[in-house]
Scaffold this active site. Structure first.
Site, short mmCIF file in Angstrom:
data_model
loop_
_atom_site.label_atom_id
_atom_site.label_comp_id
_atom_site.label_asym_id
_atom_site.label_seq_id
_atom_site.Cartn_x
_atom_site.Cartn_y
_atom_site.Cartn_z
N TYR A 161 9.12 -3.25 3.77
CA TYR A 161 8.74 -3.38 2.35
C TYR A 161 9.96 -3.34 1.42
O TYR A 161 10.10 -4.17 0.52
CB TYR A 161 7.77 -2.24 2.02
CG TYR A 161 7.27 -2.19 0.61
CD1 TYR A 161 6.35 -3.12 0.12
CD2 TYR A 161 7.70 -1.18 -0.27
CE1 TYR A 161 5.88 -3.04 -1.19
CE2 TYR A 161 7.23 -1.09 -1.57
CZ TYR A 161 6.33 -2.04 -2.03
OH TYR A 161 5.87 -1.96 -3.32
N LYS A 194 -2.19 5.46 -2.34
CA LYS A 194 -0.96 6.26 -2.42
C LYS A 194 -1.32 7.72 -2.64
O LYS A 194 -2.49 8.07 -2.86
CB LYS A 194 -0.10 5.72 -3.55
CG LYS A 194 0.28 4.27 -3.28
CD LYS A 194 1.26 3.75 -4.28
CE LYS A 194 2.15 2.74 -3.60
NZ LYS A 194 3.51 2.78 -4.09
N GLN A 232 8.10 17.39 0.68
CA GLN A 232 8.74 16.15 0.22
C GLN A 232 8.40 15.97 -1.27
O GLN A 232 7.31 16.33 -1.70
CB GLN A 232 8.31 14.95 1.07
CG GLN A 232 6.85 14.53 1.00
CD GLN A 232 5.96 15.28 2.00
OE1 GLN A 232 6.18 16.44 2.31
NE2 GLN A 232 4.92 14.62 2.50
N THR A 233 9.35 15.45 -2.02
CA THR A 233 9.16 15.35 -3.48
C THR A 233 9.12 13.89 -3.95
O THR A 233 9.69 13.00 -3.33
CB THR A 233 10.30 16.05 -4.24
OG1 THR A 233 11.55 15.48 -3.84
CG2 THR A 233 10.30 17.54 -4.00
N CYS A 287 11.40 1.83 -3.46
CA CYS A 287 11.66 1.72 -2.02
C CYS A 287 12.92 0.91 -1.72
O CYS A 287 13.34 0.80 -0.57
CB CYS A 287 10.47 1.09 -1.30
SG CYS A 287 9.08 2.22 -1.17
N LYS A 307 -9.31 13.54 -1.58
CA LYS A 307 -9.52 14.64 -0.63
C LYS A 307 -10.06 15.88 -1.34
O LYS A 307 -10.94 16.57 -0.82
CB LYS A 307 -8.20 14.97 0.09
CG LYS A 307 -7.79 13.89 1.09
CD LYS A 307 -6.42 14.20 1.72
CE LYS A 307 -5.95 13.08 2.62
NZ LYS A 307 -4.65 13.36 3.25
N SER A 312 10.52 -2.05 -6.51
CA SER A 312 10.05 -0.71 -6.16
C SER A 312 11.20 0.26 -5.92
O SER A 312 12.31 -0.16 -5.55
CB SER A 312 9.23 -0.82 -4.87
OG SER A 312 9.06 0.43 -4.26
N GLY A 316 0.84 -1.19 0.00
CA GLY A 316 0.00 0.00 0.00
C GLY A 316 0.88 1.23 0.00
O GLY A 316 2.09 1.14 -0.23
P1 NAD Z 1 -2.26 -3.97 -5.51
O1 NAD Z 1 -2.29 -4.12 -4.02
O2 NAD Z 1 -3.37 -3.24 -6.16
O3 NAD Z 1 -2.14 -5.41 -6.20
C1 NAD Z 1 -1.47 -6.47 -5.60
C2 NAD Z 1 -2.39 -7.68 -5.66
O4 NAD Z 1 -1.70 -8.80 -5.12
C3 NAD Z 1 -3.66 -7.50 -4.85
O5 NAD Z 1 -4.81 -7.65 -5.66
C4 NAD Z 1 -3.57 -8.61 -3.81
O6 NAD Z 1 -4.83 -9.20 -3.51
C5 NAD Z 1 -2.65 -9.59 -4.49
N1 NAD Z 1 -2.01 -10.47 -3.51
C6 NAD Z 1 -1.44 -10.13 -2.32
N2 NAD Z 1 -1.04 -11.21 -1.69
C7 NAD Z 1 -1.35 -12.28 -2.49
C8 NAD Z 1 -1.19 -13.67 -2.34
N3 NAD Z 1 -0.63 -14.21 -1.25
N4 NAD Z 1 -1.61 -14.47 -3.35
C9 NAD Z 1 -2.22 -13.94 -4.45
N5 NAD Z 1 -2.40 -12.63 -4.62
C10 NAD Z 1 -1.97 -11.80 -3.65
O7 NAD Z 1 -0.86 -3.31 -5.85
P2 NAD Z 1 -0.33 -2.68 -7.22
O8 NAD Z 1 -0.24 -1.22 -7.01
O9 NAD Z 1 -1.07 -3.22 -8.37
O10 NAD Z 1 1.18 -3.24 -7.20
C11 NAD Z 1 1.58 -4.38 -7.97
C12 NAD Z 1 3.05 -4.69 -7.67
O11 NAD Z 1 3.85 -3.55 -7.99
C13 NAD Z 1 3.34 -5.04 -6.21
O12 NAD Z 1 4.36 -5.99 -6.15
C14 NAD Z 1 3.88 -3.72 -5.66
O13 NAD Z 1 4.72 -3.92 -4.54
C15 NAD Z 1 4.63 -3.19 -6.86
N6 NAD Z 1 4.80 -1.73 -6.82
C16 NAD Z 1 3.71 -0.92 -6.94
C17 NAD Z 1 3.89 0.45 -6.89
C18 NAD Z 1 2.71 1.38 -7.02
O14 NAD Z 1 2.93 2.60 -6.96
N7 NAD Z 1 1.49 0.92 -7.19
C19 NAD Z 1 5.17 1.01 -6.71
C20 NAD Z 1 6.25 0.15 -6.57
C21 NAD Z 1 6.05 -1.23 -6.64
#
Ligand code: NAD
Length: 326
Positions: free
Chosen positions: A152, A195, A223-224, A123, A203, A121, A82
């Site tokens: 994370y 996010k 913060q940027t 991160c 908001k 990420s 998240g």
């Molecule tokens: P999201 O939370 O919308 O999607 C992730 C999905 O994974 C969810 O639907 C969740 O139910 C599923 N999931 C979690 N645990 C699971 C499990 N044990 N088995 C099966 N499914 C499972 O997140 P997102 O924004 O779509 O992100 C996708 C990927 O990209 C993630 O790995 C996230 O860490 C990475 N990421 C996202 C961002 C961003 O800004 N959204 C940034 C950096 C990295």
């Protein structure tokens, strides 16, 4: 390239980016797409009837073997994640996602999968490189010496290396993207996992709909970050997967803004001016983060190109619509 008959697995397909990726693959001509998520189907953000949709908990090794069976390409976007509000307060949950990627890699190797994508990420980047709001951009090499986001970020960095070593030792072609703050419609905009862009859209839309013209901002707003539109994220993911780039690559916009500037853009889109209240003790993450796109331009001759203004217009319109329906 005729990929039509390649069987491809998308993990986390019920989530934000995963849903867009399934759509993108069909548009590229793929016909055999298996979509997996742990959520029940009626909670997926997008569902495509043409896909084989499965509900599986990919923390479990057996579930990963079932999901990978017969697949040639695997995209792992499944993770417990998240925005800052979630990852700063749920470090153990975030780290448990290591089970998903580890079991998936083992299953993919044993199923003879050829290519494996992992969604890492920004991160993972070392905290010491993100102290200045005028961040010139994080280069891929800036992840080491390692001091990533606690919880994370450590999970992401460890899983990146797991991918690398599966490639070296077992020959499976792993591809790793470091996403920088992805946003867009049909994503999480409330509930605690959202996010910054979605939260700000919510908001501002709430202020417009309620007539209460004020907004709470986490931190001092100076913060940027850079924010990546979801269509760019998915296109970059596909390009990277098909490439010969074996090392982690930034997939991120390099358009740096402060959170205060982000709020101003959304206010402008909505046609309001809000009174700002700053919550200084809220989770706010690093001071400055941007994507350096030198490497992706060099390797893929491509970078995200949607402007923040254009992306936010679409995101705001969608969030406003969701709130209006409520
Ligand atoms: P999201 O939370 O919308 O999607 C992730 C999905 O994974 C969810 O639907 C969740 O139910 C599923 N999931 C979690 N645990 C699971 C499990 N044990 N088995 C099966 N499914 C499972 O997140 P997102 O924004 O779509 O992100 C996708 C990927 O990209 C993630 O790995 C996230 O860490 C990475 N990421 C996202 C961002 C961003 O800004 N959204 C940034 C950096 C990295």
């Amino acid at each position: 390239m005729n990929k039509k008959n390649t069987p491809v697995l998308v993990c986390g397909a019920g989530g934000f980016i995963g849903g867009y990726l399934v759509d993108y693959l069909f548009k590229q001509g793929y016909t055999q797409v298996r979509a997996v998520d742990m959520k029940p189907l009626d909670e997926w953000y997008q569902v495509f009837d043409a896909a084989e949709n499965l509900t599986l908990d990919l923390n479990e090794k057996e579930a990963c073997y079932k999901a990978s069976q017969g697949m040639e390409e695997v995209y792992n976007l499944a993770a417990d994640m998240g925005g800052m509000g979630f990852i700063e307060l749920n470090k153990a949950l975030c780290m448990l996602s290591v089970l998903i990627n580890t079991h998936l890699l083992m299953a993919a190797r044993d199923a003879g999968v050829k290519r494996f994508f992992y969604a890492s990420s920004a991160c993972v980047y070392a905290a010491g490189k993100q102290l200045d709001p005028k961040n010139p951009g994080l280069k891929e090499a800036d992840a080491y010496p390692a001091m990533p986001e606690d919880g994370y970020g450590w999970e992401k960095l460890f899983s990146e290396r797991m991918c690398r070593h599966f490639m070296e030792d077992f020959g499976i072609k792993t591809r790793v993207a470091r996403y920088h703050n992805v946003y867009g419609p049909i994503g999480t905009y409330d509930g605690g996992r959202e996010k910054a862009p979605a939260a700000i859209c919510r908001k501002v839309a709430t202020a417009v709909l309620s007539g209460k013209h004020e907004i709470e901002i986490w931190g001092d707003g100076e913060q940027t970050r850079s924010f990546t539109y979801v269509d760019d994220c998915v296109e970059g993911t596909f390009r990277l997967m098909q490439s010969n780039v074996a090392d982690p690559l930034n997939i991120g916009s390099s358009e740096l803004v402060s959170i205060n500037e982000l709020v101003s853009i959304v206010e402008d889109i909505a046609g309001v001016k809000l009174e700002r209240r700053y919550k200084l003790d809220a989770p706010k993450g690093v001071r400055g983060r941007n994507s350096d796109n030198t490497l992706i331009l060099d390797k893929l001759d491509w970078e995200p190109r949607t402007t923040l203004r254009a992306g936010l217009e679409r995101n705001y319109a969608w969030v406003y619509d969701q709130l209006s329906k409520k």
